[in-house]
Design a protein around this motif. Sequence first.
Motif: not given
Length: 196
Positions: A112-130
């Motif tokens: 999900s994009s929600a989990l991706m953005m949560t992990l990005v916000a926490a500094g786990y990495g970057t993500g390619l998303a809309p």
Amino acid sequence: MPAAACVELSLSETNLGRQIEGLLTGLYDVGLATSCEASSGLTAKPVWREPLALAVPARSPLLAYTHVPLPEARRYPMVLWDPAACAGIHLQVDRILHDVTDAPIVAERVASSALMMTLVAAGYGTGLAPTAQIVAYRPLGVLMRPLAGLSPQLITYLLRPKAEANDSLSRFAQRAIRVGSMQLGNLVGEASPDPA
């Protein structure tokens, strides 16, 4: 004046495999998917496109770039889409990432994009998303950066059986395309980088 025909609309969410099976067996009349990997009994028509960008945590060194070169982005861990749960966007993002020879460093795969953005916000990495999804998470500390030299787009397809569509389905398809083109016009302004 004749009475207007009533069309029943029922929405459901399912994975791509079940959606294709449902379309082929008549369970569904039409579907929307980020994959055109349809079987021989279906047609796939692009209905809208969304700009893809890099979701970057607030303290990332990548924020030094207004447009991040893809090889530079791939030097950092990435939160990527799960290939089973998000087959369509996974395939589209995977094509972009494999234009560079180095394999990405995978921090996590998400459904999900929600989990991706949560992990990005926490500094786990970057993500390619809309882009619109990234912008929505700005209050959590997720910033958006376009990719340098690329303008990747996530394409959403209207899937339906190859048999001739009835009038209601044809009108639905035309409306989806119209709405998609209006939405794209609204997203163009959101593709500019967030201030660091």
